[in-house]
Design a protein around this motif. Structure first.
Motif, PDB file in Angstrom:
ATOM      1  N   THR A   8       0.705  -1.204   0.218  1.00 42.86           N
ATOM      2  CA  THR A   8       0.148  -0.346  -0.145  1.00 42.86           C
ATOM      3  C   THR A   8       1.136   1.255  -0.331  1.00 42.86           C
ATOM      4  N   ALA A   9       0.176   2.018  -0.971  1.00 47.78           N
ATOM      5  CA  ALA A   9       1.301   3.542  -0.678  1.00 47.78           C
ATOM      6  C   ALA A   9       0.114   4.077  -0.643  1.00 47.78           C
ATOM      7  N   LEU A  10       0.484   5.956  -0.092  1.00 49.31           N
ATOM      8  CA  LEU A  10      -0.245   7.030  -0.303  1.00 49.31           C
ATOM      9  C   LEU A  10       0.484   8.400  -0.315  1.00 49.31           C
ATOM     10  N   VAL A  11      -0.344   8.975  -1.455  1.00 52.76           N
ATOM     11  CA  VAL A  11       0.393  10.217  -2.276  1.00 52.76           C
ATOM     12  C   VAL A  11      -0.437  11.580  -1.299  1.00 52.76           C
ATOM     13  N   THR A  12      -0.228  12.456  -0.916  1.00 54.58           N
ATOM     14  CA  THR A  12      -0.839  13.714  -0.994  1.00 54.58           C
ATOM     15  C   THR A  12      -0.206  14.730  -1.457  1.00 54.58           C
ATOM     16  N   GLY A  13      -1.202  15.476  -2.132  1.00 57.45           N
ATOM     17  CA  GLY A  13      -1.301  16.435  -2.638  1.00 57.45           C
ATOM     18  C   GLY A  13      -1.270  15.653  -4.105  1.00 57.45           C
ATOM     19  N   GLY A  14      -2.223  14.398  -4.476  1.00 57.69           N
ATOM     20  CA  GLY A  14      -2.016  13.593  -6.128  1.00 57.69           C
ATOM     21  C   GLY A  14      -2.645  14.100  -6.680  1.00 57.69           C
ATOM     22  N   SER A  15      -3.722  15.060  -6.500  1.00 56.09           N
ATOM     23  CA  SER A  15      -4.816  15.202  -7.219  1.00 56.09           C
ATOM     24  C   SER A  15      -4.215  16.315  -8.429  1.00 56.09           C
ATOM     25  N   SER A  16      -3.405  16.760  -8.902  1.00 57.14           N
ATOM     26  CA  SER A  16      -2.265  17.285  -9.958  1.00 57.14           C
ATOM     27  C   SER A  16      -1.372  16.890 -10.179  1.00 57.14           C
ATOM     28  N   GLY A  17      -0.601  17.783 -11.089  1.00 56.33           N
ATOM     29  CA  GLY A  17       1.204  17.531 -11.514  1.00 56.33           C
ATOM     30  C   GLY A  17       2.166  17.060 -10.538  1.00 56.33           C
ATOM     31  N   ASN A  78       4.953  12.056   0.685  1.00 53.04           N
ATOM     32  CA  ASN A  78       4.221  14.059   0.683  1.00 53.04           C
ATOM     33  C   ASN A  78       4.821  14.784  -0.077  1.00 53.04           C
ATOM     34  N   CYS A  79       4.026  14.763  -1.063  1.00 49.32           N
ATOM     35  CA  CYS A  79       3.988  15.725  -2.451  1.00 49.32           C
ATOM     36  C   CYS A  79       3.071  16.831  -2.357  1.00 49.32           C
ATOM     37  N   ALA A  80       2.198  17.157  -0.804  1.00 51.68           N
ATOM     38  CA  ALA A  80       1.400  18.060  -0.893  1.00 51.68           C
ATOM     39  C   ALA A  80       1.946  19.280  -1.056  1.00 51.68           C
ATOM     40  N   GLY A  81       1.549  21.297  -1.262  1.00 48.21           N
ATOM     41  CA  GLY A  81       2.624  21.879  -1.245  1.00 48.21           C
ATOM     42  C   GLY A  81       2.045  23.471  -2.413  1.00 48.21           C
ATOM     43  N   SER A 111       3.204  12.483   8.097  1.00 48.08           N
ATOM     44  CA  SER A 111       4.333  11.307   8.627  1.00 48.08           C
ATOM     45  C   SER A 111       4.015  10.409   9.676  1.00 48.08           C
ATOM     46  N   ARG A 112       3.678  11.879  10.922  1.00 48.97           N
ATOM     47  CA  ARG A 112       3.525  11.441  12.403  1.00 48.97           C
ATOM     48  C   ARG A 112       2.158  10.829  12.214  1.00 48.97           C
ATOM     49  N   ALA A 113       1.370  10.469  11.222  1.00 49.12           N
ATOM     50  CA  ALA A 113      -0.128   9.087  11.530  1.00 49.12           C
ATOM     51  C   ALA A 113       0.684   8.202  11.352  1.00 49.12           C
ATOM     52  N   VAL A 114       1.709   7.928   9.745  1.00 52.83           N
ATOM     53  CA  VAL A 114       1.855   6.411   9.617  1.00 52.83           C
ATOM     54  C   VAL A 114       3.046   5.910  10.512  1.00 52.83           C
ATOM     55  N   GLN A 121       5.672  -2.639  12.310  1.00 50.86           N
ATOM     56  CA  GLN A 121       5.874  -3.321  11.212  1.00 50.86           C
ATOM     57  C   GLN A 121       7.209  -3.407  10.831  1.00 50.86           C
ATOM     58  N   HIS A 122       8.179  -2.853  11.283  1.00 52.37           N
ATOM     59  CA  HIS A 122       9.802  -3.037  10.992  1.00 52.37           C
ATOM     60  C   HIS A 122       9.911  -1.847   9.312  1.00 52.37           C
ATOM     61  N   ARG A 123       8.963  -1.898   8.607  1.00 50.79           N
ATOM     62  CA  ARG A 123       9.424  -1.659   7.579  1.00 50.79           C
ATOM     63  C   ARG A 123       8.302  -0.372   6.551  1.00 50.79           C
ATOM     64  N   GLY A 124       8.780   0.782   5.253  1.00 47.51           N
ATOM     65  CA  GLY A 124       8.616   1.883   5.156  1.00 47.51           C
ATOM     66  C   GLY A 124       9.593   3.034   4.819  1.00 47.51           C
ATOM     67  N   HIS A 125       8.731   3.514   3.547  1.00 51.62           N
ATOM     68  CA  HIS A 125       9.029   4.525   3.420  1.00 51.62           C
ATOM     69  C   HIS A 125       8.781   5.673   3.316  1.00 51.62           C
ATOM     70  N   ILE A 126       9.232   6.874   3.680  1.00 55.42           N
ATOM     71  CA  ILE A 126       8.582   8.470   3.702  1.00 55.42           C
ATOM     72  C   ILE A 126       9.208   8.746   2.577  1.00 55.42           C
ATOM     73  N   VAL A 127       9.135   9.602   1.954  1.00 53.67           N
ATOM     74  CA  VAL A 127       9.409  10.664   0.586  1.00 53.67           C
ATOM     75  C   VAL A 127       8.828  12.029   0.826  1.00 53.67           C
ATOM     76  N   ASN A 128       9.988  12.892   1.378  1.00 52.87           N
ATOM     77  CA  ASN A 128       8.524  13.809   0.988  1.00 52.87           C
ATOM     78  C   ASN A 128       9.294  14.963  -0.458  1.00 52.87           C
ATOM     79  N   ILE A 129       8.935  15.476  -0.297  1.00 60.71           N
ATOM     80  CA  ILE A 129       9.352  16.029  -1.959  1.00 60.71           C
ATOM     81  C   ILE A 129       9.814  17.240  -1.733  1.00 60.71           C
ATOM     82  N   SER A 130      11.320  17.574  -1.655  1.00 59.80           N
ATOM     83  CA  SER A 130      11.469  19.270  -1.722  1.00 59.80           C
ATOM     84  C   SER A 130      11.908  19.641  -2.703  1.00 59.80           C
TER      85      SER A 130
END
Length: 267
Positions: A8-17, A78-81, A111-114, A121-130
């Motif tokens: 499962t993947a979660l993307v914020t700001g996923g409606s455009s661009g 985290n793409c929302a911005g 990030s705090r929520a996930v 679960q001892h796994r996961g990757h958070i990617v923050n768009i800078s």
């Protein structure tokens, strides 16, 4: 049964661009993808959730719902911005705070929520768009640059905190991308006369560069590829010329770097 085995993947700001292209790339890679945004712009096979990332309670509730449905979240992007431009002197504090609320604290909220579930679960990757603006420090985009510098610093520090639990955090610093972000920028032209037209000139140059920038589809694919890596550097830069730019910004004396950037965006 097969869909339950998919990650499962979660993307914020996923409606455009960039967010929308990242959603599409992760879905194509076989992930069950959820996207947070305030607008519902359907993407086939992607589950939209109307969430404002600055609303902590809403974020916690939505993440809880995903975990109830899926059991785990392996990837968060985290793409929302958004961006504001203008002279610091003439930018109202509420606008500067709004910039940080979305770009930085929105990233923190999700990030705090996930993190608790990823850590357990001892796994996961958070990617923050800078952005490379985090190190290039763009004049007349001071608050945008500062918000992205905060995202990059936060990502590096958080990666150290959670890597012993199998969770990695990466900031992807982007350069000029041809998206609707350019048109959506909140431009503050107050003070342009006092600044000799340098505000409008600097922003115009930035927009020109963005309109000739990389395509969001290429960047979305790049981000999705980074997100799927188990071990990744805390900072990744998209595009060779931006890798070089970041390297130069880190090694050049601050005064010289400022003169170079200023000659492009503040003359």
């Amino acid at each position: 049964m097969e869909s339950k085995q998919k990650r499962t993947a979660l993307v914020t700001g996923g409606s455009s661009g960039i967010g929308r292209c990242t959603v599409a790339a992760l879905s194509k890679a076989g992930y069950i993808v959820y996207e947070f945004s305030r607008r519902d712009v359907p993407v086939e096979g992607v589950k939209h959730m109307c969430v404002d990332v600055t609303d902590e309670a809403s974020v916690q509730e939505a993440v809880g719902q995903i975990l109830l449905e899926r059991g785990s979240i392996e990837i968060l992007v985290n793409c929302a911005g958004f961006g504001i431009s203008g002279a610091v002197e003439f930018t109202e504090l509420k606008q500067a705070k709004a910039q940080f609320d979305v770009n930085f604290f929105g990233t923190v909220n999700v990030s705090r929520a996930v993190l608790p579930s990823m850590r357990r679960q001892h796994r996961g990757h958070i990617v923050n768009i800078s952005s490379v603006a985090a190190v290039a420090h763009i004049p007349f985009q001071a608050f945008y640059s500062a918000s992205k510098a905060a995202v990059s610093s936060y990502s590096c520090a958080l990666d150290n905190e959670v890597s012993p639990y199998g969770v990695r955090v990466t900031a992807v610093e982007l350069g000029d991308i041809h998206t609707g972000f350019t048109q959506a920028r909140q431009k503050i032209v107050l003070g342009d006369d006092e600044y000799g037209g340098r505000i409008s000139h600097g922003v115009s140059q930035m927009e020109k560069d963005e309109l000739s920038g990389m395509s969001p589809e290429i960047i979305g694919t790049y981000i999705a590829r980074i997100a799927q890596k188990k071990n990744c550097a805390p900072i990744c830069v998209a595009g060779v010329k931006y890798k070089i730019l970041r390297f130069l910004c880190k090694i050049l004396p601050c005064t010289l770097r400022g003169k170079i950037v200023g000659s492009i965006y503040a003359k």
